[in-house]
Design an enzyme around this catalytic site. Structure first.
Site, short mmCIF file in Angstrom:
data_model
loop_
_atom_site.label_atom_id
_atom_site.label_comp_id
_atom_site.label_asym_id
_atom_site.label_seq_id
_atom_site.Cartn_x
_atom_site.Cartn_y
_atom_site.Cartn_z
N SER A 180 -14.94 5.48 -27.96
CA SER A 180 -13.88 6.32 -27.45
C SER A 180 -12.80 6.63 -28.49
O SER A 180 -11.98 7.52 -28.25
CB SER A 180 -13.22 5.65 -26.24
OG SER A 180 -12.61 4.44 -26.62
N SER A 225 -16.13 1.06 -29.24
CA SER A 225 -15.33 2.27 -29.45
C SER A 225 -14.69 2.44 -30.82
O SER A 225 -14.14 3.51 -31.10
CB SER A 225 -14.24 2.36 -28.38
OG SER A 225 -14.81 2.84 -27.19
N LYS A 242 -4.47 5.32 -32.20
CA LYS A 242 -5.15 5.74 -30.97
C LYS A 242 -4.14 5.81 -29.83
O LYS A 242 -3.24 4.96 -29.74
CB LYS A 242 -6.28 4.75 -30.65
CG LYS A 242 -7.18 5.14 -29.49
CD LYS A 242 -8.31 4.13 -29.31
CE LYS A 242 -9.25 4.49 -28.17
NZ LYS A 242 -10.37 3.53 -28.03
#
Ligand code: GLN
Length: 442
Positions: A104, A128, A29
């Site tokens: 997210s 997330s 990420k």
């Protein structure tokens, strides 16, 4: 097909050494620092920011032999539930490209679901990792607070967040957790790694010996004798298709010898409100460092040259998107003199209550189960104008972060052709229990 889902912000290969993950690709990420490879947090503010060091988890991945093929798309600074607030455009759900992948960590989950990578790392502040895992039909683990080092993770709300693995099966996710977990002298909140579990957290019911040391070993699907508590509060609000799949998953667990019983967590009613007050308050403080001097984007001083306040404001006006601005403003307000007691302190009291509720529940059950998300994946664009609707979708995931507990989301069939996720929550450092429960379903 995969290129069209916009799962990556940056594709740049980082080759690891030789180890148990040799030959495995693990996407990371884009809020996790990679030395020499830009780390944008999905923000214009950090569009050109290149970290001078690796996050501890990245160091561990590379030492274990993994190849990092690139950095994945995300809601700006982790603030979102859809991966639509990214400066680099929305990521698409590979199962249905008109839908969001969740957020997210949507880029990480989508890359795994599309088969672009073997596994990925995400971060979970209020859901997330678990939300995009559920929406994309893959597995995600949110570790106990303090199990995985946050050194090199760009902070959004540091008292809530943890880095964790996303993969298409529980065994692979657990293997990745084995690699990244464990104490780090550079993060003083880290504690036990695999094999260093505190004695008071057993692996679950009898028959699972304490010498089981790795998380991967716990992915054995054996739930015989496991007691599963189902909080009515976390099922009531879910849409019909989600509830049906959840009930089928419970039947599967019963068929494998688990006992399912209803439990109550009255405090979770306040979890979303408490979570957003705490998360926004911490964000307002954490994001103050993005001022155009120390990191990232710097507005052209122009007429303001010499006026630090103006330059600071202009940099932030240009560099941050609307959701980040909303949260910095609300967080600053919640912490301001005169309002601090009314909002921040109340939210901390609610957080303590949620913790207590879970603690009491784990006196009678081994794990807690619920739908991961109460809804099916949104259509792209559906929620952008309605932030409160988005916040409410975090009803089942945020309580877990408030209570610092470990949880896993595993796929549990589809409704209307869209993936549904089931979440298992365990006591602190009870990762093996939730991995074991999850591996019975996926
Ligand atoms: N949707 C939540 C938020 O916007 C969770 C985000 C996260 O876990 N990073 O805060």
């Amino acid at each position: 097909m995969a290129a069209g889902i916009n799962a990556f912000v940056t594709r740049e290969r980082i080759e690891g050494g030789t180890g148990p993950l040799s030959g495995t690709t693990v996407a990371v990420k884009d809020n996790i620092s990679t030395e020499g490879v830009r780390t944008t947090c999905g923000s214009e503010m950090l569009e050109e920011y290149v970290p001078p060091y690796d996050a501890t988890v990245v160091e561990r991945l590379l030492e274990a032999g993994a190849t990092i093929p690139g950095k994945t798309n995300m809601d700006e600074f982790g603030m979102g539930t859809t991966t639509e607030t990214s400066h680099f455009g929305p990521t698409r759900n590979p199962v249905d490209t008109d839908r969001v992948p969740g957020g997210s960590s949507g880029g990480s989950a989508a890359a795994v679901a599309a088969g672009e990578v073997d596994a990925a790392l995400g971060s979970d502040t209020g859901g997330s990792i678990r939300c995009p895992a559920a929406f994309c039909g893959v597995v995600g683990v949110k570790p106990t607070y303090g199990l995985v080092s946050r050194y090199g993770l760009v902070a959004y709300a540091n008292s809530l967040e943890q880095i964790g693995p996303i993969a298409s099966d529980v065994g692979t996710a657990a293997e990745l957790l084995d690699v990244v977990a464990g104490p780090d002298p550079r993060d003083a909140t880290t504690r036990f790694g695999a094999g260093e579990r505190p004695d008071d957290v057993s692996d679950g019911p009898d028959g699972h010996p304490a010498e089981t040391t790795t998380y991967a070993d716990a992915a054995d699907g054996d739930v015989d004798g496991l007691t599963v508590g189902v909080p009515t509060e976390l099922v009531e609000g879910a849409v019909e298709g989600v509830v049906e799949n959840f009930e089928t998953a419970l039947d599967d667990l019963r068929a494998r010898g688990a006992e399912v019983e209803a439990v109550s967590l009255p405090s979770v009613e306040y979890a979303v409100a408490a979570y957003y007050v705490i998360a926004m308050s911490e964000a307002s403080s954490n994001l103050a460092r993005f001022d155009g001097v120390r990191y990232g984007h710097s507005a052209d001083a122009g007429a303001d040259a010499g006026d630090w306040n103006e330059a600071f404001a202009r940099t932030r006006e240009e560099g941050f998107g609307p959701e980040v601005k909303r949260r910095v403003l609300l967080g600053t307000y919640a912490l301001s003199a005169g309002y601090h007691d009314k909002y921040y302190e109340q939210a901390q009291n609610a957080r303590a209550w949620v913790k207590r509720d879970f603690d009491e529940t784990f006196e009678t059950v081994d794990v807690v189960a619920s739908p991961t998300m109460p809804v099916l994946p949104f259509e792209t664009g559906e929620g952008l104008d309605d932030p409160v609707k988005m916040y409410l979708a975090d009803a089942n995931t945020t309580p877990v972060n408030l209570a610092d507990l470990p949880a896993i989301s595993v796929p549990a069939g589809r409704a209307e052709g869209l993936p549904v996720g089931v979440q298992f929550v365990g006591p602190a450092f009870g990762e093996r229990r939730v991995i074991r429960a999850g591996s019975a379903l996926a």
